[in-house]
Design an enzyme around this catalytic site. Structure first.
Site, mmCIF file in Angstrom:
data_model
loop_
_atom_site.group_PDB
_atom_site.id
_atom_site.type_symbol
_atom_site.label_atom_id
_atom_site.label_comp_id
_atom_site.label_asym_id
_atom_site.label_seq_id
_atom_site.Cartn_x
_atom_site.Cartn_y
_atom_site.Cartn_z
ATOM 1 N N THR A 180 37.287 53.780 24.925
ATOM 2 C CA THR A 180 36.261 52.992 25.593
ATOM 3 C C THR A 180 35.887 53.716 26.876
ATOM 4 O O THR A 180 36.758 54.166 27.626
ATOM 5 C CB THR A 180 36.713 51.534 25.820
ATOM 6 O OG1 THR A 180 35.769 50.882 26.641
ATOM 7 C CG2 THR A 180 38.086 51.441 26.441
ATOM 8 N N GLU A 324 39.324 46.462 23.771
ATOM 9 C CA GLU A 324 40.761 46.276 24.007
ATOM 10 C C GLU A 324 41.313 45.031 23.320
ATOM 11 O O GLU A 324 42.510 44.817 23.265
ATOM 12 C CB GLU A 324 41.035 46.162 25.516
ATOM 13 C CG GLU A 324 40.866 47.463 26.292
ATOM 14 C CD GLU A 324 39.446 47.687 26.799
ATOM 15 O OE1 GLU A 324 38.495 47.166 26.183
ATOM 16 O OE2 GLU A 324 39.288 48.389 27.814
ATOM 17 N N LYS A 435 25.883 48.122 31.296
ATOM 18 C CA LYS A 435 25.912 48.131 29.833
ATOM 19 C C LYS A 435 24.488 48.155 29.292
ATOM 20 O O LYS A 435 23.761 47.187 29.396
ATOM 21 C CB LYS A 435 26.678 46.934 29.298
ATOM 22 C CG LYS A 435 27.194 47.205 27.898
ATOM 23 C CD LYS A 435 28.233 46.211 27.482
ATOM 24 C CE LYS A 435 28.983 46.752 26.264
ATOM 25 N NZ LYS A 435 29.791 45.722 25.637
ATOM 26 N N TRP A 440 28.300 51.641 27.439
ATOM 27 C CA TRP A 440 28.638 51.682 28.856
ATOM 28 C C TRP A 440 28.065 52.885 29.595
ATOM 29 O O TRP A 440 28.030 53.986 29.061
ATOM 30 C CB TRP A 440 30.155 51.739 29.037
ATOM 31 C CG TRP A 440 30.873 50.485 28.673
ATOM 32 C CD1 TRP A 440 31.800 50.351 27.684
ATOM 33 C CD2 TRP A 440 30.757 49.200 29.291
ATOM 34 N NE1 TRP A 440 32.260 49.053 27.651
ATOM 35 C CE2 TRP A 440 31.629 48.335 28.620
ATOM 36 C CE3 TRP A 440 29.974 48.699 30.339
ATOM 37 C CZ2 TRP A 440 31.758 46.986 28.966
ATOM 38 C CZ3 TRP A 440 30.107 47.362 30.678
ATOM 39 C CH2 TRP A 440 30.989 46.527 29.997
HETATM 40 P P1 AMP Z 1 33.191 46.829 24.857
HETATM 41 O O1 AMP Z 1 34.632 47.053 25.005
HETATM 42 O O2 AMP Z 1 32.385 48.074 24.975
HETATM 43 O O3 AMP Z 1 32.871 46.052 23.623
HETATM 44 O O4 AMP Z 1 32.702 45.937 26.090
HETATM 45 C C1 AMP Z 1 33.297 44.726 26.431
HETATM 46 C C2 AMP Z 1 32.561 44.137 27.605
HETATM 47 O O5 AMP Z 1 31.200 43.870 27.244
HETATM 48 C C3 AMP Z 1 33.087 42.823 28.115
HETATM 49 O O6 AMP Z 1 34.197 42.988 28.960
HETATM 50 C C4 AMP Z 1 31.857 42.275 28.833
HETATM 51 O O7 AMP Z 1 31.699 42.860 30.122
HETATM 52 C C5 AMP Z 1 30.724 42.739 27.959
HETATM 53 N N1 AMP Z 1 30.381 41.696 26.972
HETATM 54 C C6 AMP Z 1 30.796 41.587 25.708
HETATM 55 N N2 AMP Z 1 30.284 40.484 25.109
HETATM 56 C C7 AMP Z 1 29.536 39.867 26.044
HETATM 57 C C8 AMP Z 1 28.760 38.655 26.073
HETATM 58 N N3 AMP Z 1 28.631 37.873 25.006
HETATM 59 N N4 AMP Z 1 28.155 38.333 27.239
HETATM 60 C C9 AMP Z 1 28.245 39.115 28.329
HETATM 61 N N5 AMP Z 1 28.955 40.261 28.358
HETATM 62 C C10 AMP Z 1 29.597 40.640 27.244
#
Ligand code: AMP
Length: 535
Positions: A180, A324, A435, A440
């Site tokens: 990640t 994670e 994001k 990211w």
């Molecule tokens: P990733 O590990 O790349 O899937 O990113 C996870 C992160 O994406 C989370 O910690 C949030 O900051 C953001 N995220 C995921 N789902 C949502 C959601 N439904 N609403 C807002 N932020 C989200």
């Protein structure tokens, strides 16, 4: 009852109990490929034996750089089935990040979709010398390539026998690895095990009851290279749902055509993808046939999107999670009595991030680590623990120490409140990240690079809302005294180090940056100034 959980059991189950459920893939070579769980099983066993034949052993990391398609699905099961670790690489990473993770993970074999061969050719001299490459196509489509040690996927697979006794190993044996990116420094490896993966699939199966059940046709638009496509490749065969893979075609028109042609019932992906689809829906004046549920996550689902889908008969389930966490943490399916509320209030609830799934505990804490009440008002950093949440980052004790609290809870870096009904609302992000379209961008990395430009005395990168990508980076620069900064030159400088989509859309110039009480740049003030058009 003490038999260890194994991912291979999901496949064997699907072959026995749901042999006719389909896997339909839009291919890189062109056209659709169709198979079933019954027919793909023997190919996966062949591939597993072929991997053993080229020396892949228990614990080896085998990487993939590929779209959502049947061959990538085969790799998921063949690699983990023999006890090796399926390392999915995100092709959208910058060249520097990709080089880092291939070396850090110690991959022994890299499977590549045709699209990504040029990326690998450009980086091959920085990859481990004995890394083997397999191009995921048949002989007729094999490209000319400068790569050495190259095999053709179909030829490799053909060397394996379809007979296998899937080996047994402890259920905490590693099965998958996904880096990640985003936070400062190098990407961090998230390691999944057979146990966490099977439990996560079971958790999803019981939590998304409408979306995932036998006979349904599910489309993960979320990539297999991003957080296991939210567990879809495991939960679908586990329940007997069909999988429709969009391949490299993620624009609204292609997604619409595939969904319409294949009668996809449930689509899974980030808001950006659904915005593209909704444009197409508007142009054609209808939803794809059979489409009745959309799972939106990865970034906040905009309220207007929820409303548009719901008004046209597509139920929205807004989910939240993290790589994670395998990754599902919460889901937003409404149950009675919420389904009796006026529609407007239901949509308000769906704009929240949903309620926890079984196996995921949530707590919010203040800056001293005190647990805050779940009263819908208190906001604090969100911590999680559970059966499919990492115990640490792969070979990275510093990042692990930073992420876990003393009681073993994992700090998400999200700031949230939880109401008495259990609904989570994300209000901010403690981590300094942007994001964009589900991927990211580390503001700190961009800032570090911008600081190396001769016109830049100080700078900060902030997320600004964007209608298509959810967020985009904006670079705020304090120029060197007496210099008239050259925006094009600053952006060109950044483009030499970053992936194209990570480069900020614009640069604004300020005399100084607002500071917090502790002397750090206040990103919150910058975001507020931007919203008030003061930047
Ligand atoms: P990733 O590990 O790349 O899937 O990113 C996870 C992160 O994406 C989370 O910690 C949030 O900051 C953001 N995220 C995921 N789902 C949502 C959601 N439904 N609403 C807002 N932020 C989200």
């Amino acid at each position: 009852m003490n038999r260890p959980m194994r991912i291979s059991d999901i496949l064997t189950f699907a072959e026995d109990a749901h042999p006719g459920a389909e896997i339909v893939s839009a291919t890189v070579e062109g056209g659709l490929h169709r198979t079933t769980y019954g027919d793909i099983g023997p190919r996966i066993r062949q591939l597993a034996n072929a991997l053993t034949g080229i020396g892949v052993k228990l614990g080896d990391r085998v990487a993939t750089l590929a779209w959502n398609g049947y061959r990538h699905f085969e790799l998921y099961y063949a690699i983990s089935g023999i006890g090796a670790v399926c390392h999915t690489i995100n092709p959208r990473l910058s060249a520097e990040q990709m080089t880092y993770i291939v070396n850090h993970s110690g991959d022994t074999v890299l499977f590549i979709d045709l699209t990504f061969v040029p990326i690998v050719e450009a980086l091959a001299d920085q990859f481990p010398e004995n890394l083997r490459y397999v191009i995921m196509t048949d002989r007729a489509h094999m490209p000319e390539t400068s790569l050495k040690n190259v095999l053709c996927y179909e030829e490799l697979l053909a060397t394996g026998s379809p007979d296998i006794e899937w080996p047994e190993f402890p259920e905490d044996t590693a099965s998958g690895l996904c880096y990640t990116s985003g936070t400062t420094g190098n990407p961090k490896g998230v390691l999944f095990s057979h146990r966490s993966t099977v439990l996560h699939a079971l958790m999803c199966g019981v939590s998304f009851q409408k979306g995932i059940c036998p006979g349904r046709r599910l489309m993960p638009v979320v990539p297999l290279f991003h957080a296991n496509a939210w567990g879809m490749p495991y939960v679908s065969p586990l329940v007997g749902a069909s999988l429709i893979f969009p391949g490299p075609h993620l624009d609204g028109k292609s997604v619409f055509d595939l969904m319409d042609g294949e009668g996809v019932n449930s689509g899974w992906g980030v808001p950006t993808v659904w915005l593209g689809l909704l444009e197409e829906v508007e142009a054609r004046g209808r939803m794809p046939k059979g489409f009745d549920e959309v799972i939106v996550g990865g970034s906040a689902a905009p309220r207007s999107m929820i409303e548009t889908f719901e008004n046209q008969g597509v139920t929205v389930c807004h989910a939240w999670g993290m790589t994670e966490m395998s990754p599902i943490g919460t889901q937003g399916i409404l149950t009675p009595p919420f389904t009796e509320l006026p529609k407007e209030q239901q949509i308000d609830l769906k704009a929240k991030q949903g309620r926890r799934t079984f196996g995921v505990d949530l707590k919010i804490v203040d800056e001293e680590g005190n647990v805050l009440p779940k009263d819908g008002k208190a906001t604090g950093e969100l911590f999680v623990r559970g059966n499919a949440i990492i115990k640490g980052y792969y070979e990275n004790p510093e990042a692990t120490a930073e992420a876990m609290d003393a009681d073993g809870w994992f700090g998400t870096g999200d700031v949230a409140s939880i109401n008495p009904d259990g609904f989570l609302t994300l209000t901010d992000r403690a981590k300094d990240l942007i994001k964009s379209g589900g991927e990211w961008i580390s503001s700190i990395d961009v800032e570090n690079m911008a600081m190396a430009h001769p016109d830049v005395a100080n700078c900060a990168v902030i997320a600004v809302p964007h209608p298509k990508w959810a967020e985009r980076p904006l670079l705020v620069v304090v120029p060197v005294a007496g210099v008239t900064p050259d925006t094009a030159s600053i952006l060109a400088h950044l483009a030499t180090h970053l992936a194209k989509w990570q480069v900020p859309d614009d640069v604004v110039y300020v005399a100084d940056l607002p500071l917090t009480a502790t002397g750090k740049v206040s990103k919150m003030t910058l975001r507020q100034k931007r919203a008030a058009q003061e930047l």
